[in-house]
Design a protein around this motif. Structure first.
Motif, PDB file in Angstrom:
ATOM      1  N   VAL A 165      -4.956  -8.149 -14.108  1.00  0.00           N
ATOM      2  CA  VAL A 165      -5.103  -9.597 -13.919  1.00  0.00           C
ATOM      3  C   VAL A 165      -4.455 -10.026 -12.613  1.00  0.00           C
ATOM      4  CG1 VAL A 165      -4.429 -11.823 -14.823  1.00  0.00           C
ATOM      5  CG2 VAL A 165      -5.353 -10.137 -16.338  1.00  0.00           C
ATOM      6  N   VAL A 166      -3.271  -9.458 -12.330  1.00  0.00           N
ATOM      7  CA  VAL A 166      -2.625  -9.791 -11.050  1.00  0.00           C
ATOM      8  C   VAL A 166      -3.511  -9.362  -9.882  1.00  0.00           C
ATOM      9  CG1 VAL A 166      -0.653  -9.307  -9.570  1.00  0.00           C
ATOM     10  CG2 VAL A 166      -0.320  -9.652 -11.994  1.00  0.00           C
ATOM     11  N   TYR A 167      -4.120  -8.194 -10.020  1.00  0.00           N
ATOM     12  CA  TYR A 167      -5.000  -7.696  -8.969  1.00  0.00           C
ATOM     13  C   TYR A 167      -6.200  -8.615  -8.758  1.00  0.00           C
ATOM     14  CZ  TYR A 167      -7.876  -4.334  -6.463  1.00  0.00           C
ATOM     15  OH  TYR A 167      -8.655  -3.701  -5.537  1.00  0.00           O
ATOM     16  N   GLU A 173      -6.816  -3.332   6.191  1.00  0.00           N
ATOM     17  CA  GLU A 173      -6.099  -3.165   4.935  1.00  0.00           C
ATOM     18  C   GLU A 173      -6.331  -4.371   4.045  1.00  0.00           C
ATOM     19  OE1 GLU A 173      -3.741  -0.307   3.769  1.00  0.00           O
ATOM     20  OE2 GLU A 173      -4.920  -1.478   2.345  1.00  0.00           O
ATOM     21  N   ALA A 174      -6.301  -4.129   2.740  1.00  0.00           N
ATOM     22  CA  ALA A 174      -6.597  -5.186   1.769  1.00  0.00           C
ATOM     23  C   ALA A 174      -5.457  -6.200   1.725  1.00  0.00           C
ATOM     24  CB  ALA A 174      -6.804  -4.548   0.406  1.00  0.00           C
ATOM     25  N   PRO A 175      -5.686  -7.376   1.096  1.00  0.00           N
ATOM     26  CA  PRO A 175      -4.633  -8.391   1.011  1.00  0.00           C
ATOM     27  C   PRO A 175      -3.369  -7.847   0.341  1.00  0.00           C
ATOM     28  CG  PRO A 175      -6.692  -9.296   0.246  1.00  0.00           C
ATOM     29  CD  PRO A 175      -6.965  -7.874   0.575  1.00  0.00           C
ATOM     30  N   ALA A 176      -2.246  -8.463   0.673  1.00  0.00           N
ATOM     31  CA  ALA A 176      -0.950  -7.895   0.307  1.00  0.00           C
ATOM     32  C   ALA A 176      -0.763  -7.758  -1.187  1.00  0.00           C
ATOM     33  CB  ALA A 176       0.168  -8.760   0.890  1.00  0.00           C
ATOM     34  N   LEU A 177      -1.241  -8.727  -1.970  1.00  0.00           N
ATOM     35  CA  LEU A 177      -1.002  -8.665  -3.401  1.00  0.00           C
ATOM     36  C   LEU A 177      -1.719  -7.470  -4.025  1.00  0.00           C
ATOM     37  CD1 LEU A 177       0.474 -10.127  -5.583  1.00  0.00           C
ATOM     38  CD2 LEU A 177      -1.561 -11.461  -6.036  1.00  0.00           C
ATOM     39  N   MET A 178      -2.936  -7.231  -3.581  1.00  0.00           N
ATOM     40  CA  MET A 178      -3.689  -6.106  -4.119  1.00  0.00           C
ATOM     41  C   MET A 178      -2.995  -4.795  -3.760  1.00  0.00           C
ATOM     42  SD  MET A 178      -7.374  -7.664  -3.084  1.00  0.00           S
ATOM     43  CE  MET A 178      -8.422  -6.258  -3.281  1.00  0.00           C
ATOM     44  N   VAL A 179      -2.545  -4.708  -2.522  1.00  0.00           N
ATOM     45  CA  VAL A 179      -1.869  -3.484  -2.101  1.00  0.00           C
ATOM     46  C   VAL A 179      -0.566  -3.303  -2.859  1.00  0.00           C
ATOM     47  CG1 VAL A 179      -0.709  -2.388  -0.169  1.00  0.00           C
ATOM     48  CG2 VAL A 179      -2.885  -3.444   0.179  1.00  0.00           C
ATOM     49  N   ALA A 180       0.119  -4.432  -3.116  1.00  0.00           N
ATOM     50  CA  ALA A 180       1.394  -4.337  -3.825  1.00  0.00           C
ATOM     51  C   ALA A 180       1.185  -3.792  -5.228  1.00  0.00           C
ATOM     52  CB  ALA A 180       2.052  -5.718  -3.877  1.00  0.00           C
ATOM     53  N   VAL A 181       0.145  -4.270  -5.921  1.00  0.00           N
ATOM     54  CA  VAL A 181      -0.126  -3.754  -7.266  1.00  0.00           C
ATOM     55  C   VAL A 181      -0.396  -2.258  -7.203  1.00  0.00           C
ATOM     56  CG1 VAL A 181      -1.762  -3.830  -9.168  1.00  0.00           C
ATOM     57  CG2 VAL A 181      -0.970  -5.932  -8.154  1.00  0.00           C
ATOM     58  N   ASN A 182      -1.211  -1.855  -6.209  1.00  0.00           N
ATOM     59  CA  ASN A 182      -1.504  -0.433  -6.046  1.00  0.00           C
ATOM     60  C   ASN A 182      -0.249   0.387  -5.863  1.00  0.00           C
ATOM     61  OD1 ASN A 182      -4.144  -0.984  -6.179  1.00  0.00           O
ATOM     62  ND2 ASN A 182      -4.674  -0.294  -4.142  1.00  0.00           N
ATOM     63  N   LEU A 183       0.606  -0.077  -4.949  1.00  0.00           N
ATOM     64  CA  LEU A 183       1.800   0.711  -4.646  1.00  0.00           C
ATOM     65  C   LEU A 183       2.729   0.771  -5.854  1.00  0.00           C
ATOM     66  CD1 LEU A 183       2.509  -0.306  -0.987  1.00  0.00           C
ATOM     67  CD2 LEU A 183       1.759   1.877  -1.841  1.00  0.00           C
ATOM     68  N   LEU A 184       2.797  -0.338  -6.604  1.00  0.00           N
ATOM     69  CA  LEU A 184       3.633  -0.329  -7.800  1.00  0.00           C
ATOM     70  C   LEU A 184       3.148   0.717  -8.785  1.00  0.00           C
ATOM     71  CD1 LEU A 184       5.826  -1.607  -9.514  1.00  0.00           C
ATOM     72  CD2 LEU A 184       4.152  -3.195 -10.389  1.00  0.00           C
ATOM     73  N   MET A 185       1.847   0.780  -8.993  1.00  0.00           N
ATOM     74  CA  MET A 185       1.320   1.768  -9.930  1.00  0.00           C
ATOM     75  C   MET A 185       1.551   3.181  -9.420  1.00  0.00           C
ATOM     76  SD  MET A 185      -2.161  -0.156 -10.972  1.00  0.00           S
ATOM     77  CE  MET A 185      -2.715   0.847 -12.315  1.00  0.00           C
ATOM     78  N   ALA A 186       1.399   3.370  -8.098  1.00  0.00           N
ATOM     79  CA  ALA A 186       1.636   4.705  -7.553  1.00  0.00           C
ATOM     80  C   ALA A 186       3.087   5.110  -7.774  1.00  0.00           C
ATOM     81  CB  ALA A 186       1.299   4.725  -6.065  1.00  0.00           C
ATOM     82  N   LEU A 187       3.977   4.157  -7.579  1.00  0.00           N
ATOM     83  CA  LEU A 187       5.392   4.443  -7.798  1.00  0.00           C
ATOM     84  C   LEU A 187       5.645   4.825  -9.243  1.00  0.00           C
ATOM     85  CD1 LEU A 187       8.005   4.380  -6.251  1.00  0.00           C
ATOM     86  CD2 LEU A 187       8.411   2.102  -7.133  1.00  0.00           C
ATOM     87  N   ALA A 229      -1.280  -3.833 -22.687  1.00  0.00           N
ATOM     88  CA  ALA A 229      -0.592  -4.952 -22.040  1.00  0.00           C
ATOM     89  C   ALA A 229      -0.265  -4.629 -20.597  1.00  0.00           C
ATOM     90  CB  ALA A 229       0.685  -5.277 -22.805  1.00  0.00           C
ATOM     91  N   LEU A 230       0.225  -3.399 -20.370  1.00  0.00           N
ATOM     92  CA  LEU A 230       0.640  -3.026 -19.016  1.00  0.00           C
ATOM     93  C   LEU A 230      -0.543  -3.061 -18.051  1.00  0.00           C
ATOM     94  CD1 LEU A 230       2.882  -1.971 -17.203  1.00  0.00           C
ATOM     95  CD2 LEU A 230       2.243   0.329 -17.863  1.00  0.00           C
ATOM     96  N   LEU A 231      -1.593  -2.323 -18.440  1.00  0.00           N
ATOM     97  CA  LEU A 231      -2.727  -2.260 -17.527  1.00  0.00           C
ATOM     98  C   LEU A 231      -3.400  -3.620 -17.389  1.00  0.00           C
ATOM     99  CD1 LEU A 231      -4.199  -0.339 -15.733  1.00  0.00           C
ATOM    100  CD2 LEU A 231      -5.820   0.066 -17.549  1.00  0.00           C
ATOM    101  N   GLY A 232      -3.436  -4.365 -18.500  1.00  0.00           N
ATOM    102  CA  GLY A 232      -4.056  -5.681 -18.451  1.00  0.00           C
ATOM    103  C   GLY A 232      -3.336  -6.599 -17.479  1.00  0.00           C
ATOM    104  N   LEU A 271      -5.212 -22.494 -10.760  1.00  0.00           N
ATOM    105  CA  LEU A 271      -4.597 -22.692 -12.052  1.00  0.00           C
ATOM    106  C   LEU A 271      -5.051 -21.639 -13.055  1.00  0.00           C
ATOM    107  CD1 LEU A 271      -2.681 -24.575 -13.427  1.00  0.00           C
ATOM    108  CD2 LEU A 271      -4.597 -25.967 -14.145  1.00  0.00           C
ATOM    109  N   ARG A 272      -6.333 -21.317 -13.034  1.00  0.00           N
ATOM    110  CA  ARG A 272      -6.864 -20.359 -13.987  1.00  0.00           C
ATOM    111  C   ARG A 272      -6.165 -19.005 -13.859  1.00  0.00           C
ATOM    112  NH1 ARG A 272     -12.677 -22.451 -12.748  1.00  0.00           N
ATOM    113  NH2 ARG A 272     -11.989 -21.968 -10.630  1.00  0.00           N
ATOM    114  N   GLU A 273      -6.103 -18.541 -12.580  1.00  0.00           N
ATOM    115  CA  GLU A 273      -5.505 -17.224 -12.365  1.00  0.00           C
ATOM    116  C   GLU A 273      -4.067 -17.212 -12.843  1.00  0.00           C
ATOM    117  OE1 GLU A 273      -7.499 -18.709 -10.377  1.00  0.00           O
ATOM    118  OE2 GLU A 273      -8.414 -17.422  -8.882  1.00  0.00           O
ATOM    119  N   LEU A 274      -3.325 -18.278 -12.489  1.00  0.00           N
ATOM    120  CA  LEU A 274      -1.918 -18.304 -12.854  1.00  0.00           C
ATOM    121  C   LEU A 274      -1.759 -18.371 -14.356  1.00  0.00           C
ATOM    122  CD1 LEU A 274      -0.710 -20.626 -10.015  1.00  0.00           C
ATOM    123  CD2 LEU A 274      -0.316 -18.200 -10.267  1.00  0.00           C
TER     124      LEU A 274
END
Lengths: 505, 103, 499
Positions: free
Chosen positions: A107-109, A454-468, A100-103, A41-44
């Motif tokens: 947080v998602v990461y 490889e790291a968990p999918a959510l962490m990798v997804a955030v990384n790839l989004l930023m790279a994009l 806001a963007l980086l925050g 709940l906290r994270e969400l």
């Protein structure tokens, strides 16, 4: 709709209200989470509020775009100049947008990265409060407000650096950070008192109207010096940078990303805003230029000698602040646009670099570059994102880092300081050496018994989004350039409107 | 202006003492005290300068000092918490022992 | 006529990269054929454009990029750049087919060293290869200074990765050396480009002539040139080249040597020589001397080499000296000769590096001491090598003869006093004779003479490796016999731009 009114005569900008609300209610949510066993709940809650923050920044931006050059003034408990106020212009919204963007991404990461830790309620509360502090600094209209939110940002960051308190590293780093940063705050307070003594007000608009353009007297130069110390400690300008190489590596991964990516830039923004409002550029040009060269060079040289991945990235952050100082020292709208663009780009690139490093430390527990030889082959997506961010930091074309760097160097030449540009490009080439070293080490063949997944999918997804985003902004920079241009023009050419908005009330 | 000089001199002295404390003392708690002294130097400056405006005491200066005292207090509190944790790890309050993080 | 052919030439290799990557993951070495498909298509587009250009028109496409920062994106194919484009495209196409067998050999070699090679390595190789080619093509077509710089630096990353991952010897260190040398040159170039912007107010290449009137013009010109000289490996800035070209995987050497270092010469011509020719001609004497030193140094060092690839690398330095000499003369004949020599040297050096690759795969060594008499076993390869050598050394009926003739005429045509010109020409002609000498000596050492015991079993290279070379040799011969194909469009263009 972009102002919230908690009390009848005062208004808070919407993003700030959102973040404060989120940070304020999170302890209760944490309690709830423990009682009911709804562990996530906290994270969400934190993710939801940082997403709301992003949306409210967008709404605020739309309000400002409704009429170009518009400045919104909102005050707390009375009207300026007797009370604190927020003065919201494009520049402030730009900075708040970067926060806001980086925050949000951090947080998602953290959702996965911090899941093994305890005291998560405190963590997310502090992150939201730190973001609130930075947003407040970006939107502040006078020194009173700025100082309150500056300290809010600072105190949250002290605790977050020392978060993993069961290890000795974060505690040592946190203590050093606290001492140095609080000393900086004391000097900031001192500079505020000098301003107060000289002009009788702490409001930015009134301050600008009274002090700008005055012949530099010894008191004004003293003021400049204390301002540079006060803001410079937080933005890690050499020689006030010594806390950073300890603090940023020892903080947990997403916090390092936030610290390097946006906290030190907020310090730089405050320096930019206050010095531009108080002095004409000719007063502080040469000082900033000298600081820029020293910062870039010292930091790059120190980075070459590092073996710890996060420490190398920390020194790299210091040198990037040096590049941003080049833009500040030109004093032109073009140069400031370069600095602002570089703030956005660096937050994405350094944020991504630290998050990718976070992937690596999360999976392997190690930070030593030599020991991590070959990790890129086992974590391909992380390696891809890390490479893109490092190439961007080095200023290779097709990344957004190149765009902002070339604007910065170009502005230096245009402002009549070609030596700055030469120093800048040479430092850029120098920095490529240590980025290449990291990349080459990580993609070479692993030695011995080294294994990593490889790291968990959510962490990798955030990384790839930023790279994009980095690549996208590098190849189609026009939207970002337009935004940064509007922001810098607001400061340089819109100064009159800024002052009018408050003084004319 | 002349009435201000004793105040300004005290501020300057407090600054020197505070910085000296920070730089020369080995005990972490003493460093925090030095930090407090620095903050108080700035606060004193505010109070002094608020006295000299327009014949009456300017409330802005005084309210800043109130806020600053609160914020400094928070900072020192956090600092003390860190000192506590550091003592748990290192067993000493000597800041020179906190050198495990090399250059 | 297809719409926007130049954009297609740029985008098709870029967009096909992921497809080729995925295909090569399944098909392994046949990825080379897949890579050849987009390159063949772009070659056809360019040939169609060539038709237009030969009639005197030039083809310009422009797009907006980021007006807020004065950035436009334009692609130009005129009488100068079309030859570069064709050469790069042709060479990349043929080398990608050549790579099919060569990289298979390379990976087998590495497998014995217990390294983790697999089909995905083919995929990485071909993907990086396509990116590299796209970067080179973009550099030659660019009309905006920052766009040019973008592609110029963009060439570096894939080639660095290729050397780093698939090279020989101390490839990681050599890769970094290659990257850093070229990168430092490139950032100095950037300072020059940015200064030019502040003088002319625009990033367009076509606006550059206005720089000549500024007091800082010599400084700006020097800054820009340093970047290009590093890439061209003129004497003093050449240190990285023998290492990089020798230790890169051979197909990449076959692209690095002919295509990429010549881009430095093209860029110097396009950005400095043509727009600011008066300033450039102030330096004519110094540059001519520098060119001669480069020529002689390259040739002498080549003589001393035992490793066949290092030999070829030093020979490239020497040939860049010729191109530099042609440019330094600032005359229509000289500059045209320099650009023509890019083409002929490109063809010849590609053949030679590929022959070196054949020697590596078939014979198993790079050391010329251990070779000899291979003409008996590999007659086709020997013939191709001979044609390649003639092309570089300037022996008729190959293309090299005409290009060198033009360069020498240009020296006499230049603004140098006639005694100096005569001396330069004499030295370079002597050097040419020496070039013929040492290259033929290399051929003799490798292909003629006694055949060592261990090499009795050597077989001719498979057709997938020799067919591309035959095509290159044929083109070199055609251009040698009928050079008007190039000179008809090149000479008038250079003349008008220099005029």
């Amino acid at each position: 709709m972009v102002m919230i009114s908690p009390l009848s005569a005062s208004f808070l900008p919407l993003p700030l209200a959102v973040l404060l609300l989120g940070g304020g209610t999170l302890p209760l949510i944490g309690l709830l989470a423990e009682k009911t066993g709804l562990r996530r709940l906290r994270e969400l809650w934190a993710i939801a509020f940082s997403a709301l923050n992003l949306i409210s920044i967008y709404l605020l931006y739309q309000e400002l775009r409704a009429s170009p050059g518009r400045v919104i003034v909102s005050s707390l408990l009375g009207s300026p100049p007797l009370a604190g106020c927020f003065e919201i212009d494009t520049l402030g919204v730009y900075m708040a947008g970067c926060v806001a963007l980086l925050g949000f991404l951090a947080v998602v990461y953290s959702y996965h990265y911090m899941e093994e830790e305890s005291r998560l309620t405190e963590f997310y509360t502090l992150v939201l409060l730190m973001m609130a502090g930075m947003t407040g600094v970006a939107l502040a209209g006078d020194f009173f407000t700025l100082f309150v939110f500056w300290e809010m940002m600072g105190i949250s960051s002290y605790v977050l650096v020392a978060f993993l308190k069961y290890r000795w590293g974060p505690i040592e780093a946190g203590f050093k950070y606290l001492i140095m940063s609080a000393t900086g705050s004391a000097f900031l307070l001192l500079s505020m008192s000098l301003i107060y003594g000289m002009s009788g007000t702490l409001n930015f608009a009134y301050l600008s109207a009274s002090l700008r353009g005055v012949e530099p007297s010894p008191w004004l130069l003293l003021l400049l010096a204390t301002l540079i110390v006060g803001f410079g400690v937080k933005s890690a300008i050499v020689p006030f940078h010594t806390w950073l190489p300890d603090a940023h590596p020892e903080a947990p991964g997403p916090i390092s990303a936030l610290l390097s990516g946006i906290v030190i830039e907020t310090g730089l923004y405050a320096l930019m805003r206050v010095t531009y409002l108080t002095f004409t550029p000719s007063v502080y040009r040469s000082v900033f230029a000298a600081l820029a060269v020293i910062t870039m060079t010292v930091a790059n040289i120190m980075a070459l000698l590092q073996n710890d991945l996060k420490r190398l990235l920390a020194y790299s952050s210091i040198s990037q602040i040096g590049y941003m100082l080049i833009g500040l020292s030109t004093g032109t709208a073009y140069g400031l646009m370069g600095s602002l663009l570089h703030i956005l780009n660096h937050s994405l690139m350094k944020g991504l670099a630290f998050l990718a490093a976070g992937n690596i430390t999360h999976q392997t527990g190690m930070r030593d570059i030599e020991k991590l030889r070959g990790v890129g082959r086992m974590m391909p997506y992380t390696m891809l994102s890390l490479s893109i961010s490092l190439l961007g930091l080095g200023g290779v074309p097709a990344t957004n880092g190149f765009i902002s760097k070339f604007i910065l160097f170009s502005s230096a030449i245009g402002a009549g300081m070609p030596i700055l540009a030469v120093a800048g490009v040479l430092n850029s080439a120098l920095s490529m050496a240590y980025y290449l070293r990291v990349m080459k080490n990580f993609i070479s063949t692993p030695e011995g018994e080294f294994e990593a997944e490889e790291a968990p999918a959510l962490m990798v997804a955030v990384n790839l989004l930023m790279a994009l985003l980095i690549l996208l902004l590098g190849l189609w920079p026009q939207p970002a350039i337009r935004y940064a241009d509007a922001a810098s023009r607001m400061l340089v050419e819109g100064l009159g409107r800024y002052i009018q908005a408050v003084v004319g009330r | 202006m002349n009435a201000l000089i004793p105040y300004l001199v005290s501020v300057f002295l407090l600054l020197l003492i505070g910085l000296g404390c920070l730089m020369m003392k080995r005990d972490m708690i003493r460093m925090l005290i030095g930090l407090e002294i620095l903050f108080n130097a700035a606060n004193l400056n505010f109070v002094a300068l608020s006295l000299s405006r327009a014949g009456f005491v300017d409330p802005l200066g005084q309210s800043i000092v109130m806020m600053a005292i609160v914020l400094d207090g928070c900072v020192i509190a956090v600092g003390l918490a860190m000192v506590l944790n550091a003592y748990k790890h290192y067993g000493t309050l000597d800041v020179r022992k906190l050198r495990r993080l090399r250059w | 006529m297809m719409p926007n052919p130049l954009m297609q030439v740029l985008l098709i290799p870029l967009l096909s990269t992921p497809l080729i990557y995925l295909y090569a993951r399944r098909a392994g070495k046949y990825g080379g054929y897949a890579a050849a498909i987009p390159l063949t298509y772009t070659l056809l587009l360019l040939l169609a454009l060539l038709n237009e250009v030969l009639k005197g028109a030039s083809h310009l496409e422009s797009y907006t990029w980021a007006p807020g920062a004065a950035l436009t994106f334009g692609l130009l194919a005129d009488g100068l750049s079309i030859w570069m484009l064709l050469t790069i495209n042709l060479l990349s196409l043929l080398v990608s087919i050549y790579s099919v067998r060569y990289m298979e050999h390379r990976f087998e070699e590495e497998h014995e060293g217990h390294e983790h090679f697999s089909k995905s390595d083919y995929a990485n190789y071909y993907a990086l290869y396509m990116l590299y080619v796209a970067g080179m093509m973009g550099t030659v077509m660019a009309t905006n200074l920052i766009e040019f710089y973008l592609f110029y630096e963009l060439m570096l990353i894939p080639s660095w990765l290729l050397i780093n991952n698939y090279g020989y010897g101390e490839r990681e260190r050599i890769g970094m050396m290659y990257f850093l040398w070229t990168h430092v040159g490139a950032v100095i170039l950037l300072v020059g480009l940015l200064s030019a912007y502040w003088v002319t107010g625009s990033f367009e290449i076509s606006a550059l002539p206005a720089v000549a009137s500024s007091p800082n013009a010599p400084l700006i010109a020097v800054a820009i040139l340093i970047g290009f000289f590093t890439k061209m490996a003129v004497f003093g800035l050449h240190i990285w080249l023998p290492y990089a070209h020798a230790e890169a995987p051979t197909p990449i050497s076959a692209l690095l040597s002919p295509a990429m270092i010549g881009i430095g010469a093209y860029a110097a011509t396009r950005l400095v020589l043509l727009p600011m020719s008066t300033i450039f001609s102030h330096f004519s004497l110094i540059f001519s001397l520098w060119a001669l030193v480069t020529m002689v140094y390259g040739g002498l060092m080549a003589l001393a080499q035992d490793d066949v690839k290092r030999f070829l690398a030093y020979s490239s330095i020497s040939q860049m000296g010729y191109i530099f000499l042609g440019m330094a003369s600032v005359s229509t004949l000289g500059v045209s000769g320099a650009m023509f020599h890019y083409v002929s040297h490109g063809l010849g050096k590609c053949i030679l590096f590929c022959v070196a690759g054949i020697l590596i795969t078939q014979v198993g060594t790079r050391s010329m001491k251990h070779m000899g008499g291979l003409a008996d076993r590999m007659p086709l390869t020997a013939t191709l090598a001979l044609i390649g050598v003639f092309s570089i050394a300037g022996v008729p009926p190959t293309a090299g003869f005409m290009s060198k003739w033009l360069i020498f005429s240009g020296v006499f045509d230049s603004s140098l006093p006639s005694l100096d010109a005569a001396v330069f020409a004499a030295v370079s002609i002597i050097m040419t004779v020496l070039t013929v000498g040492y290259t033929l000596w290399m051929i003799r050492r490798v292909f003629f003479g006694p055949l060592p015991e261990g090499l009795r079993e050597v077989r001719e290279a498979p057709p997938v490796m020799t067919a591309p070379l035959i095509i290159l040799a044929a083109i070199s011969l055609i251009l040698g016999v009928y050079p008007r194909l190039i000179t008809d469009s090149l000479l008038p263009l250079i003349g008008s731009l220099l005029g």
